[in-house]
Design an enzyme around this catalytic site. Structure first.
Site, PDB file in Angstrom:
ATOM      1  N   LYS A   9      -7.445 -31.136 -19.195  1.00  0.00           N
ATOM      2  CA  LYS A   9      -6.290 -31.623 -19.952  1.00  0.00           C
ATOM      3  C   LYS A   9      -6.714 -32.627 -21.032  1.00  0.00           C
ATOM      4  O   LYS A   9      -7.824 -33.186 -20.972  1.00  0.00           O
ATOM      5  CB  LYS A   9      -5.297 -32.261 -18.977  1.00  0.00           C
ATOM      6  CG  LYS A   9      -4.689 -31.255 -17.989  1.00  0.00           C
ATOM      7  CD  LYS A   9      -3.614 -31.903 -17.125  1.00  0.00           C
ATOM      8  CE  LYS A   9      -2.960 -30.863 -16.216  1.00  0.00           C
ATOM      9  NZ  LYS A   9      -1.777 -31.411 -15.516  1.00  0.00           N
ATOM     10  N   TYR A  49       4.285 -23.658 -18.058  1.00  0.00           N
ATOM     11  CA  TYR A  49       4.991 -24.587 -17.170  1.00  0.00           C
ATOM     12  C   TYR A  49       6.457 -24.183 -17.018  1.00  0.00           C
ATOM     13  O   TYR A  49       7.323 -25.053 -16.855  1.00  0.00           O
ATOM     14  CB  TYR A  49       4.863 -26.016 -17.705  1.00  0.00           C
ATOM     15  CG  TYR A  49       3.495 -26.647 -17.455  1.00  0.00           C
ATOM     16  CD1 TYR A  49       2.832 -26.515 -16.230  1.00  0.00           C
ATOM     17  CD2 TYR A  49       2.874 -27.406 -18.439  1.00  0.00           C
ATOM     18  CE1 TYR A  49       1.590 -27.096 -16.005  1.00  0.00           C
ATOM     19  CE2 TYR A  49       1.621 -27.998 -18.217  1.00  0.00           C
ATOM     20  CZ  TYR A  49       0.999 -27.836 -17.000  1.00  0.00           C
ATOM     21  OH  TYR A  49      -0.231 -28.422 -16.757  1.00  0.00           O
ATOM     22  N   ARG A  85      -8.559 -25.060  -6.158  1.00  0.00           N
ATOM     23  CA  ARG A  85      -7.367 -25.874  -5.856  1.00  0.00           C
ATOM     24  C   ARG A  85      -7.725 -27.000  -4.883  1.00  0.00           C
ATOM     25  O   ARG A  85      -7.270 -28.126  -5.037  1.00  0.00           O
ATOM     26  CB  ARG A  85      -6.271 -25.016  -5.204  1.00  0.00           C
ATOM     27  CG  ARG A  85      -5.343 -24.291  -6.128  1.00  0.00           C
ATOM     28  CD  ARG A  85      -4.541 -25.166  -7.043  1.00  0.00           C
ATOM     29  NE  ARG A  85      -3.311 -25.677  -6.499  1.00  0.00           N
ATOM     30  CZ  ARG A  85      -2.305 -26.148  -7.238  1.00  0.00           C
ATOM     31  NH1 ARG A  85      -2.383 -26.177  -8.563  1.00  0.00           N
ATOM     32  NH2 ARG A  85      -1.225 -26.624  -6.682  1.00  0.00           N
ATOM     33  N   THR A  91      -1.226 -33.114  -6.698  1.00  0.00           N
ATOM     34  CA  THR A  91      -0.799 -33.332  -8.091  1.00  0.00           C
ATOM     35  C   THR A  91      -0.924 -34.796  -8.520  1.00  0.00           C
ATOM     36  O   THR A  91      -1.470 -35.098  -9.583  1.00  0.00           O
ATOM     37  CB  THR A  91       0.656 -32.843  -8.255  1.00  0.00           C
ATOM     38  OG1 THR A  91       0.729 -31.490  -7.820  1.00  0.00           O
ATOM     39  CG2 THR A  91       1.107 -32.944  -9.704  1.00  0.00           C
ATOM     40  N   ARG A 102      -8.855 -35.048  -8.756  1.00  0.00           N
ATOM     41  CA  ARG A 102      -7.758 -35.972  -9.072  1.00  0.00           C
ATOM     42  C   ARG A 102      -7.889 -37.269  -8.270  1.00  0.00           C
ATOM     43  O   ARG A 102      -7.598 -38.348  -8.780  1.00  0.00           O
ATOM     44  CB  ARG A 102      -6.418 -35.287  -8.819  1.00  0.00           C
ATOM     45  CG  ARG A 102      -6.099 -34.230  -9.885  1.00  0.00           C
ATOM     46  CD  ARG A 102      -4.959 -33.341  -9.462  1.00  0.00           C
ATOM     47  NE  ARG A 102      -4.498 -32.459 -10.524  1.00  0.00           N
ATOM     48  CZ  ARG A 102      -3.643 -31.469 -10.336  1.00  0.00           C
ATOM     49  NH1 ARG A 102      -3.148 -31.232  -9.128  1.00  0.00           N
ATOM     50  NH2 ARG A 102      -3.263 -30.706 -11.346  1.00  0.00           N
ATOM     51  N   ASN A 112      -3.416 -35.879 -15.009  1.00  0.00           N
ATOM     52  CA  ASN A 112      -4.177 -35.660 -13.780  1.00  0.00           C
ATOM     53  C   ASN A 112      -5.380 -34.710 -13.953  1.00  0.00           C
ATOM     54  O   ASN A 112      -5.706 -33.913 -13.082  1.00  0.00           O
ATOM     55  CB  ASN A 112      -3.237 -35.210 -12.652  1.00  0.00           C
ATOM     56  CG  ASN A 112      -2.462 -33.971 -13.027  1.00  0.00           C
ATOM     57  OD1 ASN A 112      -2.688 -33.391 -14.089  1.00  0.00           O
ATOM     58  ND2 ASN A 112      -1.555 -33.547 -12.157  1.00  0.00           N
ATOM     59  N   HIS A 115      -5.651 -28.655 -14.840  1.00  0.00           N
ATOM     60  CA  HIS A 115      -4.746 -27.651 -14.285  1.00  0.00           C
ATOM     61  C   HIS A 115      -5.606 -26.632 -13.548  1.00  0.00           C
ATOM     62  O   HIS A 115      -6.686 -26.271 -14.035  1.00  0.00           O
ATOM     63  CB  HIS A 115      -3.975 -26.925 -15.397  1.00  0.00           C
ATOM     64  CG  HIS A 115      -3.342 -25.662 -14.890  1.00  0.00           C
ATOM     65  ND1 HIS A 115      -2.150 -25.667 -14.213  1.00  0.00           N
ATOM     66  CD2 HIS A 115      -3.782 -24.368 -14.892  1.00  0.00           C
ATOM     67  CE1 HIS A 115      -1.875 -24.416 -13.831  1.00  0.00           C
ATOM     68  NE2 HIS A 115      -2.840 -23.619 -14.220  1.00  0.00           N
ATOM     69  N   GLU A 126      -2.397 -16.251 -15.642  1.00  0.00           N
ATOM     70  CA  GLU A 126      -2.843 -17.394 -16.453  1.00  0.00           C
ATOM     71  C   GLU A 126      -4.131 -17.087 -17.223  1.00  0.00           C
ATOM     72  O   GLU A 126      -4.295 -17.520 -18.361  1.00  0.00           O
ATOM     73  CB  GLU A 126      -3.032 -18.623 -15.559  1.00  0.00           C
ATOM     74  CG  GLU A 126      -1.702 -19.140 -15.039  1.00  0.00           C
ATOM     75  CD  GLU A 126      -1.811 -20.408 -14.199  1.00  0.00           C
ATOM     76  OE1 GLU A 126      -0.773 -21.037 -13.962  1.00  0.00           O
ATOM     77  OE2 GLU A 126      -2.927 -20.764 -13.766  1.00  0.00           O
TER      78      GLU A 126
HETATM   79  P1  IDP Z   1      -0.109 -28.842 -10.119  1.00  0.00           P
HETATM   80  O1  IDP Z   1      -0.719 -29.150 -11.466  1.00  0.00           O
HETATM   81  O2  IDP Z   1      -0.690 -29.683  -9.024  1.00  0.00           O
HETATM   82  O3  IDP Z   1      -0.115 -27.366  -9.799  1.00  0.00           O
HETATM   83  P2  IDP Z   1       2.747 -28.574 -10.749  1.00  0.00           P
HETATM   84  O4  IDP Z   1       3.867 -28.929  -9.828  1.00  0.00           O
HETATM   85  O5  IDP Z   1       2.497 -27.142 -11.061  1.00  0.00           O
HETATM   86  O6  IDP Z   1       1.440 -29.300 -10.179  1.00  0.00           O
HETATM   87  O7  IDP Z   1       3.010 -29.366 -12.096  1.00  0.00           O
HETATM   88  C1  IDP Z   1       2.288 -29.081 -13.263  1.00  0.00           C
HETATM   89  C2  IDP Z   1       1.951 -30.384 -13.954  1.00  0.00           C
HETATM   90  O8  IDP Z   1       3.162 -31.053 -14.322  1.00  0.00           O
HETATM   91  C3  IDP Z   1       1.217 -31.395 -13.087  1.00  0.00           C
HETATM   92  O9  IDP Z   1      -0.179 -31.158 -13.027  1.00  0.00           O
HETATM   93  C4  IDP Z   1       1.549 -32.698 -13.785  1.00  0.00           C
HETATM   94  O10 IDP Z   1       0.758 -32.864 -14.960  1.00  0.00           O
HETATM   95  C5  IDP Z   1       2.993 -32.452 -14.219  1.00  0.00           C
HETATM   96  N1  IDP Z   1       3.946 -32.972 -13.214  1.00  0.00           N
HETATM   97  C6  IDP Z   1       4.288 -32.393 -12.025  1.00  0.00           C
HETATM   98  N2  IDP Z   1       5.190 -33.151 -11.362  1.00  0.00           N
HETATM   99  C7  IDP Z   1       5.405 -34.245 -12.139  1.00  0.00           C
HETATM  100  C8  IDP Z   1       6.244 -35.404 -12.010  1.00  0.00           C
HETATM  101  O11 IDP Z   1       6.979 -35.582 -11.029  1.00  0.00           O
HETATM  102  N3  IDP Z   1       6.194 -36.314 -13.020  1.00  0.00           N
HETATM  103  C9  IDP Z   1       5.407 -36.149 -14.120  1.00  0.00           C
HETATM  104  N4  IDP Z   1       4.607 -35.070 -14.299  1.00  0.00           N
HETATM  105  C10 IDP Z   1       4.608 -34.127 -13.327  1.00  0.00           C
HETATM  106 MG    MG Z   2       0.928 -25.819 -10.749  1.00  0.00          MG
END
Ligand code: IDP
Ligand code: MG
Length: 153
Positions: A9, A49, A85, A91, A102, A112, A115, A126
């Protein structure tokens, strides 16, 4: 073997962590079969997303993903989707276990570091989203017989 998508990212690019993060996947034994720098757009982020479209943070998330180019990487290996993963961690960097990417490199729920595709089905979609067929490479690592046992391959 499985293939999975990783995006480094903008926070990772800005913080100069690109080499360290790629190095983790390399040292684990995953095989890099595609990599490129890309400036993401609203269009690709709305697709990527789409599961978060209704969330209040969606706008900020898209802006943060457009702040600099990202590095898109495709990694290959046995069980690569799950392995990557697990290496990525949960996350929110503040909750992610030490030893995960992370957990070791960030304090944020959003900034974080990476992805990573969350299932084999998602990975296939993807990888197609970020790479053309000719941007992915087939080659045999010379150490393959030392990465896996013969009956694993
Ligand atoms: P992941 O990246 O662990 O798979 P996802 O739920 O798919 O998590 O969310 C995608 C991205 O959206 C996360 O990596 C993070 O950057 C952002 N994100 C997810 N939940 C939140 C939140 O509650 N607040 C702010 N950003 C979030
Ligand atoms: Mg995700």
């Amino acid at each position: 073997m499985e293939k999975t998508l990783v995006l480094l990212k903008p926070c990772t690019v800005q913080r100069g962590l690109v080499g360290e993060i790629i190095s983790r996947f390399e040292k684990k034994g995953l095989k890099l079969i595609g990599m490129k720098m890309m400036q993401l757009t609203d269009e690709i982020l709305c697709e990527h997303y789409s599961h978060l479209r209704e969330k209040p943070f969606f706008g900020i998330l898209k802006d943060s993903m457009k702040a600099t180019p990202v590095l898109a990487c495709c990694w290959e290996g046995i069980d690569a989707v799950r392995v990557v993963r697990t290496m990525t961690g949960s996350t929110n960097g503040r909750n992610a276990d030490p030893g995960t990417i992370r957990g070791d490199y960030c304090m944020s729920n959003q900034q974080n570091i990476v992805h990573a595709s969350d299932s084999l089905e998602t990975a296939a979609v993807e990888i197609k989203r970020f790479f053309k067929e000719e941007e992915l490479f087939e080659y045999t690592p010379s150490n393959l017989n030392f990465m896996y046992a013969l009956d694993e391959m």
